[in-house]
Motif scaffolding. Structure first.
Motif, PDB file in Angstrom:
ATOM      1  N   ILE A 101     -39.326  25.559 -12.776  1.00 39.80           N
ATOM      2  CA  ILE A 101     -39.221  24.543 -11.732  1.00 39.80           C
ATOM      3  C   ILE A 101     -39.082  25.278 -10.411  1.00 39.80           C
ATOM      4  N   ARG A 102     -39.981  24.945  -9.482  1.00 37.99           N
ATOM      5  CA  ARG A 102     -39.912  25.494  -8.127  1.00 37.99           C
ATOM      6  C   ARG A 102     -39.381  24.397  -7.219  1.00 37.99           C
ATOM      7  N   PHE A 103     -38.219  24.658  -6.630  1.00 39.97           N
ATOM      8  CA  PHE A 103     -37.584  23.687  -5.746  1.00 39.97           C
ATOM      9  C   PHE A 103     -38.289  23.665  -4.395  1.00 39.97           C
ATOM     10  N   ALA A 104     -38.005  22.657  -3.620  1.00 37.15           N
ATOM     11  CA  ALA A 104     -38.609  22.509  -2.298  1.00 37.15           C
ATOM     12  C   ALA A 104     -38.314  23.706  -1.396  1.00 37.15           C
ATOM     13  N   ASN A 105     -37.190  24.383  -1.623  1.00 36.33           N
ATOM     14  CA  ASN A 105     -36.829  25.546  -0.803  1.00 36.33           C
ATOM     15  C   ASN A 105     -37.514  26.832  -1.268  1.00 36.33           C
ATOM     16  N   GLY A 106     -38.356  26.739  -2.325  1.00 41.75           N
ATOM     17  CA  GLY A 106     -39.093  27.888  -2.819  1.00 41.75           C
ATOM     18  C   GLY A 106     -38.442  28.607  -3.986  1.00 41.75           C
ATOM     19  N   LYS A 107     -37.177  28.343  -4.238  1.00 42.81           N
ATOM     20  CA  LYS A 107     -36.482  28.980  -5.361  1.00 42.81           C
ATOM     21  C   LYS A 107     -37.084  28.484  -6.676  1.00 42.81           C
ATOM     22  N   THR A 108     -37.311  29.420  -7.607  1.00 42.43           N
ATOM     23  CA  THR A 108     -37.880  29.082  -8.911  1.00 42.43           C
ATOM     24  C   THR A 108     -36.887  29.445 -10.010  1.00 42.43           C
ATOM     25  N   VAL A 109     -36.687  28.525 -10.957  1.00 44.09           N
ATOM     26  CA  VAL A 109     -35.774  28.755 -12.077  1.00 44.09           C
ATOM     27  C   VAL A 109     -36.459  28.358 -13.378  1.00 44.09           C
ATOM     28  N   ASP A 110     -35.988  28.925 -14.478  1.00 48.87           N
ATOM     29  CA  ASP A 110     -36.437  28.460 -15.793  1.00 48.87           C
ATOM     30  C   ASP A 110     -35.994  27.012 -15.952  1.00 48.87           C
ATOM     31  N   SER A 111     -36.870  26.188 -16.492  1.00 47.85           N
ATOM     32  CA  SER A 111     -36.510  24.775 -16.632  1.00 47.85           C
ATOM     33  C   SER A 111     -35.324  24.596 -17.572  1.00 47.85           C
ATOM     34  N   GLY A 112     -35.206  25.437 -18.583  1.00 47.00           N
ATOM     35  CA  GLY A 112     -34.061  25.339 -19.487  1.00 47.00           C
ATOM     36  C   GLY A 112     -32.749  25.501 -18.744  1.00 47.00           C
ATOM     37  N   ASP A 113     -32.700  26.441 -17.811  1.00 50.73           N
ATOM     38  CA  ASP A 113     -31.487  26.640 -17.007  1.00 50.73           C
ATOM     39  C   ASP A 113     -31.212  25.413 -16.145  1.00 50.73           C
ATOM     40  N   TYR A 114     -32.267  24.883 -15.522  1.00 51.17           N
ATOM     41  CA  TYR A 114     -32.107  23.679 -14.701  1.00 51.17           C
ATOM     42  C   TYR A 114     -31.570  22.522 -15.543  1.00 51.17           C
ATOM     43  N   PHE A 115     -32.202  22.285 -16.713  1.00 55.31           N
ATOM     44  CA  PHE A 115     -31.801  21.138 -17.529  1.00 55.31           C
ATOM     45  C   PHE A 115     -30.400  21.299 -18.109  1.00 55.31           C
ATOM     46  N   ARG A 116     -29.998  22.514 -18.456  1.00 59.12           N
ATOM     47  CA  ARG A 116     -28.633  22.719 -18.953  1.00 59.12           C
ATOM     48  C   ARG A 116     -27.609  22.424 -17.846  1.00 59.12           C
ATOM     49  N   ALA A 117     -27.884  22.881 -16.639  1.00 58.02           N
ATOM     50  CA  ALA A 117     -26.986  22.589 -15.516  1.00 58.02           C
ATOM     51  C   ALA A 117     -26.966  21.092 -15.228  1.00 58.02           C
ATOM     52  N   GLU A 118     -28.118  20.466 -15.285  1.00 55.90           N
ATOM     53  CA  GLU A 118     -28.208  19.020 -15.038  1.00 55.90           C
ATOM     54  C   GLU A 118     -27.459  18.253 -16.126  1.00 55.90           C
ATOM     55  N   LEU A 119     -27.567  18.698 -17.376  1.00 54.67           N
ATOM     56  CA  LEU A 119     -26.840  18.047 -18.470  1.00 54.67           C
ATOM     57  C   LEU A 119     -25.335  18.148 -18.241  1.00 54.67           C
ATOM     58  N   ARG A 120     -24.845  19.302 -17.825  1.00 51.68           N
ATOM     59  CA  ARG A 120     -23.412  19.440 -17.521  1.00 51.68           C
ATOM     60  C   ARG A 120     -23.009  18.467 -16.410  1.00 51.68           C
ATOM     61  N   ARG A 121     -23.864  18.322 -15.402  1.00 49.44           N
ATOM     62  CA  ARG A 121     -23.575  17.402 -14.303  1.00 49.44           C
ATOM     63  C   ARG A 121     -23.547  15.954 -14.804  1.00 49.44           C
ATOM     64  N   ILE A 122     -24.511  15.587 -15.637  1.00 53.89           N
ATOM     65  CA  ILE A 122     -24.587  14.230 -16.193  1.00 53.89           C
ATOM     66  C   ILE A 122     -23.359  13.943 -17.053  1.00 53.89           C
ATOM     67  N   GLU A 123     -22.989  14.891 -17.895  1.00 51.85           N
ATOM     68  CA  GLU A 123     -21.830  14.695 -18.766  1.00 51.85           C
ATOM     69  C   GLU A 123     -20.533  14.638 -17.961  1.00 51.85           C
ATOM     70  N   ALA A 124     -20.430  15.448 -16.915  1.00 54.87           N
ATOM     71  CA  ALA A 124     -19.231  15.405 -16.062  1.00 54.87           C
ATOM     72  C   ALA A 124     -19.140  14.068 -15.347  1.00 54.87           C
ATOM     73  N   ARG A 125     -20.276  13.581 -14.846  1.00 54.96           N
ATOM     74  CA  ARG A 125     -20.288  12.286 -14.164  1.00 54.96           C
ATOM     75  C   ARG A 125     -19.906  11.171 -15.138  1.00 54.96           C
ATOM     76  N   SER A 126     -20.412  11.253 -16.373  1.00 56.92           N
ATOM     77  CA  SER A 126     -20.085  10.247 -17.385  1.00 56.92           C
ATOM     78  C   SER A 126     -18.607  10.313 -17.741  1.00 56.92           C
ATOM     79  N   ALA A 127     -18.065  11.514 -17.886  1.00 54.67           N
ATOM     80  CA  ALA A 127     -16.647  11.671 -18.195  1.00 54.67           C
ATOM     81  C   ALA A 127     -15.791  11.150 -17.053  1.00 54.67           C
ATOM     82  N   ASN A 128     -16.232  11.391 -15.820  1.00 52.27           N
ATOM     83  CA  ASN A 128     -15.479  10.915 -14.657  1.00 52.27           C
ATOM     84  C   ASN A 128     -15.494   9.403 -14.557  1.00 52.27           C
TER      85      ASN A 128
END
Length: 142
Positions: A101-128
């Protein structure tokens, strides 16, 4: 008298429905399917991002469509959001090359890393969202 009692009962049940149903829905934890849907949606609406698959670049909508197709194809073999990330959203099942995944700012990450971080965010939001939960901030990649 009977009509008045019935009217009161209807008003009371309508009021309770309006007040309690949102509270009950608010308190319900996310299912794994809801987490997967949220992961797919996150890439679909990621502003200015590009999804890179097998050397070709796609917008968020095309990436989301592709991930939904892979999810449908995987069927019951995928039961958790983590399995979805590992088996569907991280690499090409044909070439084995990682998705990026290449972000608008040009930074590129493995999608697995992006989705794992996003999953943690989703789960934290759900827990909150659960009663008595405390706020735990989770930062986004990008």
């Amino acid at each position: 008298m009977k009509r008045l009692r019935r009217l009161r009962w209807m008003l009371l049940s309508g009021f309770l429905s309006c007040c309690l149903i949102p509270v009950l829905a608010f308190a319900a934890p996310l299912t794994e399917q809801q987490k997967i849907d949220a992961l797919i949606h996150s890439v679909e609406v990621l502003p200015g991002a590009q999804f890179i698959r097998n050397g070709s670049t796609y917008d968020g909508k095309a990436a989301a469509d592709h991930l939904r197709m892979k999810r449908r194809y995987a069927g019951s073999r995928i039961t958790t959001a983590e399995e979805f990330i590992d088996r569907c959203a991280s690499q090409s099942s044909f070439s084995g090359r990682p998705y990026l995944i290449r972000f608008a700012n040009g930074k590129t990450v493995d999608s697995g890393d992006y989705f794992r971080a996003e999953l943690r965010r989703i789960e934290a939001r759900s827990a909150n969202a659960q009663p008595g939960a405390t706020h735990v901030p989770v930062s986004r990649n990008g």
